[in-house]
Design a protein around this motif. Structure first.
Motif, PDB file in Angstrom:
ATOM      1  N   ALA A   1      -6.612  19.082   3.730  1.00  0.00           N
ATOM      2  CA  ALA A   1      -5.300  19.564   4.164  1.00  0.00           C
ATOM      3  C   ALA A   1      -5.459  20.416   5.418  1.00  0.00           C
ATOM      4  CB  ALA A   1      -4.627  20.372   3.061  1.00  0.00           C
ATOM      5  N   TYR A   2      -4.383  20.481   6.176  1.00  0.00           N
ATOM      6  CA  TYR A   2      -4.292  21.364   7.344  1.00  0.00           C
ATOM      7  C   TYR A   2      -2.899  21.969   7.344  1.00  0.00           C
ATOM      8  CZ  TYR A   2      -3.319  22.416  12.330  1.00  0.00           C
ATOM      9  OH  TYR A   2      -2.917  22.993  13.506  1.00  0.00           O
ATOM     10  N   PRO A   3      -2.736  23.163   6.775  1.00  0.00           N
ATOM     11  CA  PRO A   3      -1.427  23.831   6.798  1.00  0.00           C
ATOM     12  C   PRO A   3      -1.271  24.652   8.068  1.00  0.00           C
ATOM     13  CG  PRO A   3      -2.954  25.035   5.386  1.00  0.00           C
ATOM     14  CD  PRO A   3      -3.716  23.865   5.944  1.00  0.00           C
ATOM     15  N   ARG A   4      -0.071  24.655   8.626  1.00  0.00           N
ATOM     16  CA  ARG A   4       0.175  25.386   9.871  1.00  0.00           C
ATOM     17  C   ARG A   4       1.530  26.056   9.813  1.00  0.00           C
ATOM     18  NH1 ARG A   4      -2.708  25.875  15.068  1.00  0.00           N
ATOM     19  NH2 ARG A   4      -1.258  27.149  16.285  1.00  0.00           N
TER      20      ARG A   4
ATOM     21  N   ASN B   1       7.271  22.431  17.516  1.00  0.00           N
ATOM     22  CA  ASN B   1       7.176  22.179  16.083  1.00  0.00           C
ATOM     23  C   ASN B   1       7.394  23.454  15.290  1.00  0.00           C
ATOM     24  OD1 ASN B   1       6.344  19.436  16.356  1.00  0.00           O
ATOM     25  ND2 ASN B   1       4.231  20.092  16.692  1.00  0.00           N
ATOM     26  N   GLY B   2       7.962  23.288  14.115  1.00  0.00           N
ATOM     27  CA  GLY B   2       7.976  24.358  13.108  1.00  0.00           C
ATOM     28  C   GLY B   2       6.766  24.222  12.208  1.00  0.00           C
ATOM     29  N   PRO B   3       6.742  24.963  11.091  1.00  0.00           N
ATOM     30  CA  PRO B   3       5.627  24.857  10.143  1.00  0.00           C
ATOM     31  C   PRO B   3       5.489  23.430   9.594  1.00  0.00           C
ATOM     32  CG  PRO B   3       6.943  26.808   9.692  1.00  0.00           C
ATOM     33  CD  PRO B   3       7.717  26.002  10.694  1.00  0.00           C
ATOM     34  N   PHE B   4       4.254  23.073   9.272  1.00  0.00           N
ATOM     35  CA  PHE B   4       3.991  21.737   8.700  1.00  0.00           C
ATOM     36  C   PHE B   4       2.713  21.799   7.886  1.00  0.00           C
ATOM     37  CE2 PHE B   4       1.823  21.656  12.813  1.00  0.00           C
ATOM     38  CZ  PHE B   4       0.554  21.184  12.472  1.00  0.00           C
ATOM     39  N   SER B   5       2.501  20.744   7.094  1.00  0.00           N
ATOM     40  CA  SER B   5       1.240  20.554   6.388  1.00  0.00           C
ATOM     41  C   SER B   5       0.765  19.126   6.608  1.00  0.00           C
ATOM     42  CB  SER B   5       1.412  20.804   4.874  1.00  0.00           C
ATOM     43  OG  SER B   5       1.633  22.172   4.611  1.00  0.00           O
ATOM     44  N   ALA B   6      -0.472  18.987   7.075  1.00  0.00           N
ATOM     45  CA  ALA B   6      -1.131  17.684   7.171  1.00  0.00           C
ATOM     46  C   ALA B   6      -1.969  17.507   5.915  1.00  0.00           C
ATOM     47  CB  ALA B   6      -2.006  17.635   8.406  1.00  0.00           C
ATOM     48  N   ILE B   7      -1.798  16.375   5.251  1.00  0.00           N
ATOM     49  CA  ILE B   7      -2.364  16.187   3.907  1.00  0.00           C
ATOM     50  C   ILE B   7      -3.082  14.844   3.845  1.00  0.00           C
ATOM     51  CG2 ILE B   7      -1.810  16.062   1.438  1.00  0.00           C
ATOM     52  CD1 ILE B   7       0.882  17.457   2.203  1.00  0.00           C
ATOM     53  N   GLY B   8      -4.213  14.810   3.159  1.00  0.00           N
ATOM     54  CA  GLY B   8      -4.907  13.559   2.919  1.00  0.00           C
ATOM     55  C   GLY B   8      -4.248  12.789   1.786  1.00  0.00           C
ATOM     56  N   ALA B   9      -4.998  12.492   0.749  1.00  0.00           N
ATOM     57  CA  ALA B   9      -4.438  11.730  -0.378  1.00  0.00           C
ATOM     58  C   ALA B   9      -3.504  12.594  -1.226  1.00  0.00           C
ATOM     59  CB  ALA B   9      -5.577  11.194  -1.231  1.00  0.00           C
TER      60      ALA B   9
ATOM     61  N   ILE C   1      -5.732  32.565  12.949  1.00  0.00           N
ATOM     62  CA  ILE C   1      -5.089  33.305  11.862  1.00  0.00           C
ATOM     63  C   ILE C   1      -6.105  34.175  11.125  1.00  0.00           C
ATOM     64  CG2 ILE C   1      -3.319  31.534  11.609  1.00  0.00           C
ATOM     65  CD1 ILE C   1      -4.706  30.595   9.075  1.00  0.00           C
ATOM     66  N   SER C   2      -5.589  35.137  10.372  1.00  0.00           N
ATOM     67  CA  SER C   2      -6.458  36.059   9.642  1.00  0.00           C
ATOM     68  C   SER C   2      -7.061  35.375   8.421  1.00  0.00           C
ATOM     69  CB  SER C   2      -5.651  37.275   9.181  1.00  0.00           C
ATOM     70  OG  SER C   2      -4.716  36.901   8.180  1.00  0.00           O
ATOM     71  N   GLU C   3      -8.118  35.985   7.886  1.00  0.00           N
ATOM     72  CA  GLU C   3      -8.756  35.445   6.690  1.00  0.00           C
ATOM     73  C   GLU C   3      -7.781  35.433   5.514  1.00  0.00           C
ATOM     74  OE1 GLU C   3     -12.690  36.318   3.910  1.00  0.00           O
ATOM     75  OE2 GLU C   3     -12.588  37.057   5.981  1.00  0.00           O
ATOM     76  N   GLU C   4      -6.966  36.487   5.398  1.00  0.00           N
ATOM     77  CA  GLU C   4      -5.998  36.554   4.300  1.00  0.00           C
ATOM     78  C   GLU C   4      -4.952  35.445   4.412  1.00  0.00           C
ATOM     79  OE1 GLU C   4      -8.075  40.255   4.829  1.00  0.00           O
ATOM     80  OE2 GLU C   4      -6.893  39.069   6.242  1.00  0.00           O
ATOM     81  N   GLU C   5      -4.467  35.214   5.624  1.00  0.00           N
ATOM     82  CA  GLU C   5      -3.487  34.145   5.829  1.00  0.00           C
ATOM     83  C   GLU C   5      -4.110  32.775   5.576  1.00  0.00           C
ATOM     84  OE1 GLU C   5       0.251  32.340   7.167  1.00  0.00           O
ATOM     85  OE2 GLU C   5      -0.416  34.116   6.071  1.00  0.00           O
ATOM     86  N   ALA C   6      -5.347  32.586   6.004  1.00  0.00           N
ATOM     87  CA  ALA C   6      -6.033  31.316   5.770  1.00  0.00           C
ATOM     88  C   ALA C   6      -6.174  31.034   4.277  1.00  0.00           C
ATOM     89  CB  ALA C   6      -7.404  31.329   6.439  1.00  0.00           C
ATOM     90  N   GLN C   7      -6.559  32.056   3.513  1.00  0.00           N
ATOM     91  CA  GLN C   7      -6.707  31.876   2.069  1.00  0.00           C
ATOM     92  C   GLN C   7      -5.371  31.556   1.423  1.00  0.00           C
ATOM     93  OE1 GLN C   7      -9.751  31.935   0.391  1.00  0.00           O
ATOM     94  NE2 GLN C   7      -8.445  31.016  -1.175  1.00  0.00           N
ATOM     95  N   ARG C   8      -4.317  32.221   1.880  1.00  0.00           N
ATOM     96  CA  ARG C   8      -2.987  31.986   1.310  1.00  0.00           C
ATOM     97  C   ARG C   8      -2.516  30.561   1.589  1.00  0.00           C
ATOM     98  NH1 ARG C   8       2.200  31.729   2.640  1.00  0.00           N
ATOM     99  NH2 ARG C   8       1.784  31.975   4.875  1.00  0.00           N
ATOM    100  N   LEU C   9      -2.688  30.102   2.826  1.00  0.00           N
ATOM    101  CA  LEU C   9      -2.263  28.755   3.179  1.00  0.00           C
ATOM    102  C   LEU C   9      -3.076  27.699   2.445  1.00  0.00           C
ATOM    103  CD1 LEU C   9      -1.678  29.076   7.030  1.00  0.00           C
ATOM    104  CD2 LEU C   9       0.055  28.815   5.248  1.00  0.00           C
ATOM    105  N   ALA C  10      -4.371  27.923   2.350  1.00  0.00           N
ATOM    106  CA  ALA C  10      -5.217  26.965   1.632  1.00  0.00           C
ATOM    107  C   ALA C  10      -4.773  26.854   0.177  1.00  0.00           C
ATOM    108  CB  ALA C  10      -6.676  27.387   1.724  1.00  0.00           C
ATOM    109  N   ALA C  11      -4.551  27.990  -0.482  1.00  0.00           N
ATOM    110  CA  ALA C  11      -4.145  27.978  -1.881  1.00  0.00           C
ATOM    111  C   ALA C  11      -2.798  27.301  -2.060  1.00  0.00           C
ATOM    112  CB  ALA C  11      -4.108  29.405  -2.422  1.00  0.00           C
ATOM    113  N   ARG C  12      -1.876  27.534  -1.127  1.00  0.00           N
ATOM    114  CA  ARG C  12      -0.556  26.921  -1.220  1.00  0.00           C
ATOM    115  C   ARG C  12      -0.634  25.405  -1.143  1.00  0.00           C
ATOM    116  NH1 ARG C  12       3.972  28.593   3.118  1.00  0.00           N
ATOM    117  NH2 ARG C  12       3.093  26.837   4.270  1.00  0.00           N
ATOM    118  N   ASN C  13      -1.692  24.897  -0.520  1.00  0.00           N
ATOM    119  CA  ASN C  13      -1.887  23.458  -0.410  1.00  0.00           C
ATOM    120  C   ASN C  13      -2.924  22.925  -1.394  1.00  0.00           C
ATOM    121  OD1 ASN C  13      -0.502  22.092   2.262  1.00  0.00           O
ATOM    122  ND2 ASN C  13      -0.761  24.313   2.461  1.00  0.00           N
ATOM    123  N   GLY C  14      -3.185  23.703  -2.443  1.00  0.00           N
ATOM    124  CA  GLY C  14      -4.057  23.245  -3.514  1.00  0.00           C
ATOM    125  C   GLY C  14      -5.529  23.217  -3.168  1.00  0.00           C
TER     126      GLY C  14
END
Length: 269
Positions: free
Chosen positions: A218-221, A261-269, A182-195
């Protein structure tokens, strides 16, 4: 003469799962496949292109054949859905209550390019949930697996004892792992969406395992994945106290049409 018990194979499988024997065996099988794969790595392997435009090598096929043979030795009546078999013959129309999901070499593009973060994935599904999983990173000499249900998750370097792992409490400066594609912009957006204020790109199912051992958060996809890409990592992460959630907020489920699979988020605590 007593009639054979049709439920015995399932009973044996359930017993092996409950005792932790099954997870230990699939961890060993994943490491055996890793030893088979390593001589192909950085050895100018011949690369073919599958119908979906993804790459495949002799290492993928050899590792899958080994894994299928070893699983059949222990649990011959459990159906297996494996990436290269599906690519060659198509996906099964349906599966039973228990089935394996196998990706013999996750991250083939990175493997071909000589990167280290490719993996071997083996997962057992019951119903629509992964109940055991093992992930091995051949080039890193590391493995992760679930333990007996309710007993957590484990990690080891090749040749060393298994040691318990657990997700970390979310830090103030949380870090996400994202796909290299994914692009840097998309990576930043996904990271921010997952806090997460920071992110790092990485190949394969190792993203789940590094969250499970408490190194990332987190691992957003959003891009498409197949169930064999995620099942083993999800089993490890959930055993370590994390979650893998689909867009509807429910745990990512398995046995879906075409095993996509569709979109998902893998999350720690």
């Amino acid at each position: 003469m007593t009639a054979p018990d049709a439920n015995q194979p399932a009973a044996d499988l359930e017993s092996d799962l409950a005792s932790g024997r099954l997870a230990e065996i699939i961890g060993d099988i994943a490491e055996e496949a890793a030893r088979l794969i390593l001589p192909y790595w950085r050895a100018e392997a011949v690369v073919e292109t599958k119908a979906d435009a993804s790459p495949v090598t002799e290492a993928d096929r050899a590792a899958e054949a080994l894994i299928l043979a070893r699983l059949a030795e222990h649990w011959p009546d459990v159906e297996a859905v494996a990436e290269e078999a599906v690519a060659a013959d198509g996906a099964p129309a349906s599966v039973g209550e228990w089935f394996w999901l196998i990706d013999p070499l996750d991250g083939t593009r990175g493997f071909v390019q000589g990167r280290e973060t490719y993996s071997v994935n083996i997962a057992l599904i019951r119903g629509d949930a992964p109940v055991a999983g093992a992930v091995t990173a051949p080039a890193l000499g590391l493995s992760w697996r679930s333990a007996a249900p309710g007993q957590g998750a484990l990690r080891r370097a090749f040749g060393e004892p298994w040691r318990p792992i657990r997700v970390r409490e979310r830090p103030a400066d949380a870090v996400a792992l994202v796909s290299h594609s994914i692009s840097e912009e998309e990576a930043q957006r996904l990271a921010a969406r997952n806090g997460c204020g920071r992110w790092q790109g990485m190949d394969s199912s190792l993203k789940f395992c590094l969250i499970a051992e408490g190194r990332f958060d987190a691992y957003p996809r959003t891009g498409p994945t197949c169930e064999w890409d995620t099942a083993a990592g999800q089993a490890v992460l959930e055993a370590a106290g994390g979650r893998v959630l689909a867009e509807d907020g429910r745990p990512l489920a398995y046995g879906k049409p075409s095993f996509l699979n569709g979109p998902f988020s893998a999350i720690g605590a």
